[in-house]
Design a protein around this motif. Sequence first.
Motif, mmCIF file in Angstrom:
data_model
loop_
_atom_site.group_PDB
_atom_site.id
_atom_site.type_symbol
_atom_site.label_atom_id
_atom_site.label_comp_id
_atom_site.label_asym_id
_atom_site.label_seq_id
_atom_site.Cartn_x
_atom_site.Cartn_y
_atom_site.Cartn_z
ATOM 1 N N MET A 1 1.013 -1.226 0.135
ATOM 2 C CA MET A 1 0.278 0.033 -0.055
ATOM 3 C C MET A 1 0.909 1.142 0.090
ATOM 4 S SD MET A 1 -3.430 0.774 0.799
ATOM 5 C CE MET A 1 -4.029 -0.692 0.863
ATOM 6 N N TYR A 6 6.142 7.462 2.613
ATOM 7 C CA TYR A 6 7.371 6.718 2.071
ATOM 8 C C TYR A 6 7.780 6.930 0.799
ATOM 9 C CZ TYR A 6 4.876 4.181 6.112
ATOM 10 O OH TYR A 6 4.544 3.853 7.457
ATOM 11 N N TYR A 13 10.748 11.191 6.699
ATOM 12 C CA TYR A 13 10.455 10.057 7.608
ATOM 13 C C TYR A 13 11.882 9.338 8.091
ATOM 14 C CZ TYR A 13 8.911 5.428 8.755
ATOM 15 O OH TYR A 13 8.609 4.212 9.511
ATOM 16 N N ILE A 17 12.712 8.838 12.268
ATOM 17 C CA ILE A 17 12.596 7.576 13.007
ATOM 18 C C ILE A 17 13.948 7.213 13.363
ATOM 19 C CG2 ILE A 17 10.727 6.733 11.665
ATOM 20 C CD1 ILE A 17 13.143 4.963 10.235
ATOM 21 N N GLY A 47 10.299 -4.526 3.132
ATOM 22 C CA GLY A 47 9.928 -3.096 3.454
ATOM 23 C C GLY A 47 10.807 -2.558 4.029
ATOM 24 N N GLY A 49 12.338 0.284 3.888
ATOM 25 C CA GLY A 49 12.175 1.834 4.177
ATOM 26 C C GLY A 49 13.682 2.563 3.885
ATOM 27 N N VAL A 52 17.454 1.757 7.930
ATOM 28 C CA VAL A 52 17.811 1.930 9.312
ATOM 29 C C VAL A 52 18.411 0.427 9.821
ATOM 30 C CG1 VAL A 52 17.052 4.025 10.274
ATOM 31 C CG2 VAL A 52 15.599 2.004 10.407
ATOM 32 N N ASP A 69 11.750 -2.656 -1.264
ATOM 33 C CA ASP A 69 10.484 -1.700 -0.549
ATOM 34 C C ASP A 69 9.777 -1.132 -1.772
ATOM 35 O OD1 ASP A 69 10.194 0.137 2.115
ATOM 36 O OD2 ASP A 69 9.396 0.956 0.294
ATOM 37 N N TYR A 70 8.311 -0.963 -1.511
ATOM 38 C CA TYR A 70 7.733 -0.618 -2.935
ATOM 39 C C TYR A 70 8.107 0.700 -3.253
ATOM 40 C CZ TYR A 70 2.644 -0.263 -4.824
ATOM 41 O OH TYR A 70 1.750 -0.363 -5.579
ATOM 42 N N GLN A 96 9.819 -3.128 -5.349
ATOM 43 C CA GLN A 96 8.950 -4.161 -5.616
ATOM 44 C C GLN A 96 7.746 -4.215 -4.748
ATOM 45 O OE1 GLN A 96 9.970 -8.391 -5.267
ATOM 46 N NE2 GLN A 96 7.618 -8.226 -5.177
ATOM 47 N N ASP A 97 6.630 -4.507 -5.199
ATOM 48 C CA ASP A 97 5.433 -4.614 -4.352
ATOM 49 C C ASP A 97 5.491 -6.198 -3.824
ATOM 50 O OD1 ASP A 97 2.910 -4.971 -3.245
ATOM 51 O OD2 ASP A 97 1.786 -4.637 -5.113
ATOM 52 N N LEU A 98 5.549 -6.209 -2.520
ATOM 53 C CA LEU A 98 5.740 -7.215 -1.837
ATOM 54 C C LEU A 98 4.513 -8.051 -1.621
ATOM 55 C CD1 LEU A 98 8.172 -6.250 0.845
ATOM 56 C CD2 LEU A 98 8.661 -8.091 -0.781
ATOM 57 N N PRO A 116 10.109 -5.458 9.425
ATOM 58 C CA PRO A 116 9.689 -4.482 10.336
ATOM 59 C C PRO A 116 8.644 -3.507 9.800
ATOM 60 C CG PRO A 116 12.259 -4.587 9.849
ATOM 61 C CD PRO A 116 11.468 -5.051 8.901
ATOM 62 N N LEU A 117 7.513 -3.710 10.619
ATOM 63 C CA LEU A 117 6.349 -2.710 10.401
ATOM 64 C C LEU A 117 5.842 -2.347 8.897
ATOM 65 C CD1 LEU A 117 7.494 0.216 12.894
ATOM 66 C CD2 LEU A 117 5.914 -1.713 13.219
ATOM 67 N N MET A 118 5.932 -3.665 8.334
ATOM 68 C CA MET A 118 5.468 -3.807 6.890
ATOM 69 C C MET A 118 4.020 -4.355 6.584
ATOM 70 S SD MET A 118 5.477 -5.148 3.729
ATOM 71 C CE MET A 118 6.249 -6.440 4.176
ATOM 72 N N TYR A 121 0.330 -3.279 5.649
ATOM 73 C CA TYR A 121 0.150 -2.752 4.349
ATOM 74 C C TYR A 121 -0.317 -3.692 3.115
ATOM 75 C CZ TYR A 121 2.339 1.337 6.751
ATOM 76 O OH TYR A 121 2.658 2.229 7.481
HETATM 77 C C1 LIG Z 1 6.779 1.827 8.488
HETATM 78 S S1 LIG Z 1 7.833 1.792 7.068
HETATM 79 C C2 LIG Z 1 9.059 0.697 7.805
HETATM 80 C C3 LIG Z 1 10.443 0.765 7.127
HETATM 81 C C4 LIG Z 1 11.179 0.092 7.826
HETATM 82 N N1 LIG Z 1 11.021 -1.250 7.835
HETATM 83 C C5 LIG Z 1 11.772 0.582 9.389
HETATM 84 O O1 LIG Z 1 11.475 -0.084 10.340
HETATM 85 O O2 LIG Z 1 12.315 1.505 9.396
HETATM 86 C C6 LIG Z 1 6.862 0.627 6.042
HETATM 87 C C7 LIG Z 1 7.648 0.387 4.777
HETATM 88 O O3 LIG Z 1 7.050 -0.768 3.991
HETATM 89 C C8 LIG Z 1 6.950 -0.329 2.726
HETATM 90 N N2 LIG Z 1 5.818 -0.905 1.978
HETATM 91 C C9 LIG Z 1 4.475 -0.465 2.179
HETATM 92 N N3 LIG Z 1 3.807 -1.597 1.517
HETATM 93 C C10 LIG Z 1 4.655 -2.227 0.720
HETATM 94 C C11 LIG Z 1 4.361 -3.306 -0.425
HETATM 95 N N4 LIG Z 1 3.445 -3.757 -0.732
HETATM 96 N N5 LIG Z 1 5.506 -3.715 -0.779
HETATM 97 C C12 LIG Z 1 6.816 -3.206 -0.679
HETATM 98 N N6 LIG Z 1 7.305 -2.196 0.486
HETATM 99 C C13 LIG Z 1 5.779 -1.776 1.080
HETATM 100 C C14 LIG Z 1 6.755 1.201 2.670
HETATM 101 O O4 LIG Z 1 7.221 2.087 1.377
HETATM 102 C C15 LIG Z 1 7.642 1.728 4.037
HETATM 103 O O5 LIG Z 1 8.943 1.901 3.536
#
Ligand SMILES: C[S@@+](CC[C@H](N)C(=O)[O-])C[C@H]1O[C@@H](n2cnc3c(N)ncnc32)[C@H](O)[C@@H]1O
Length: 238
Positions: A1, A6, A13, A17, A47, A49, A52, A69-70, A96-98, A116-118, A121
């Motif tokens: 998403m 991002y 961002y 963080i 994902g 980001g 980090v 990452d998307y 790439q879209d995961l 982490p935190l992905m 979405y």
């Molecule tokens: C909350 S951030 C976390 C970034 C990193 N993992 C961190 O902890 O710092 C979420 C990341 O997931 C990526 N993301 C969201 N949906 C995605 C998808 N369908 N495919 C790949 N990446 C995605 C966003 O672009 C973003 O960079």
Amino acid sequence: MQSDMYSTFSSEYDLAIQDNIYNAHLERPTLQAMLPQLKNLNVVDLGCGSGVYAQYLLAQGASKVTCIDYAEEMVQLVARKAQQAGVTDRVNAYAQDLAKGLPNESTASADLIIAPLMIHYIENLTPLFTDVYRVLKPGGSFVFSTHHPFADFEYSQSGNYFARELVEQEWDTVGQPIQVKFYRRSLTEIANALTLNGLAITQISEGEVDKKVEQMDKKAYEYLSNNPNFIFIKCRKE
Ligand SMILES: C[S@@+](CC[C@H](N)C(=O)[O-])C[C@H]1O[C@@H](n2cnc3c(N)ncnc32)[C@H](O)[C@@H]1O
């Protein structure tokens, strides 16, 4: 998403963080404590980001980190940081879209996959988790964090905890309100998507906020000490 958070605001961002409460003093220390010894591991960061986690993994001795990452902007940030640190031979970053899984990754090639935190979405976790299983070496680990299902239930429109629902919110992470959309879902849905794809859950954490936060923001510290915000799950490919 996709979210402007991002893409358009990727640099903001990244800055936000580095030392904030939710990422730097709750999410990262909890997830990092669940990782295996990283020396010489081949790691995939889903994902990724702004990189980090890649920086941490490399500093701990991972031999190679593949960052996916998307958002093209995030991938460029990771590539730039790798160049500045002189570690381009140990980092492979691509967009790439995961939600479509990991079509570019070889079978049984990764010792460790992190996300982490992905995953909140992604609507349907099965294509990704099927590929996580395929790409991990036997005995390899998958460690991820996501919104705690109990915390997100507060945003349910239907009142049905077990329904998967799209939630739309505005977050102030980068100093101005940015619209973000994510999926809330039950713990049962997450657990089934793992175990039905052959991933055995070996550890669950609900996060531990760093004591430092007490000095940064007493109210936030009290809240996060008494309420779960994220859930952290570690799995093993048997
Ligand atoms: C909350 S951030 C976390 C970034 C990193 N993992 C961190 O902890 O710092 C979420 C990341 O997931 C990526 N993301 C969201 N949906 C995605 C998808 N369908 N495919 C790949 N990446 C995605 C966003 O672009 C973003 O960079």
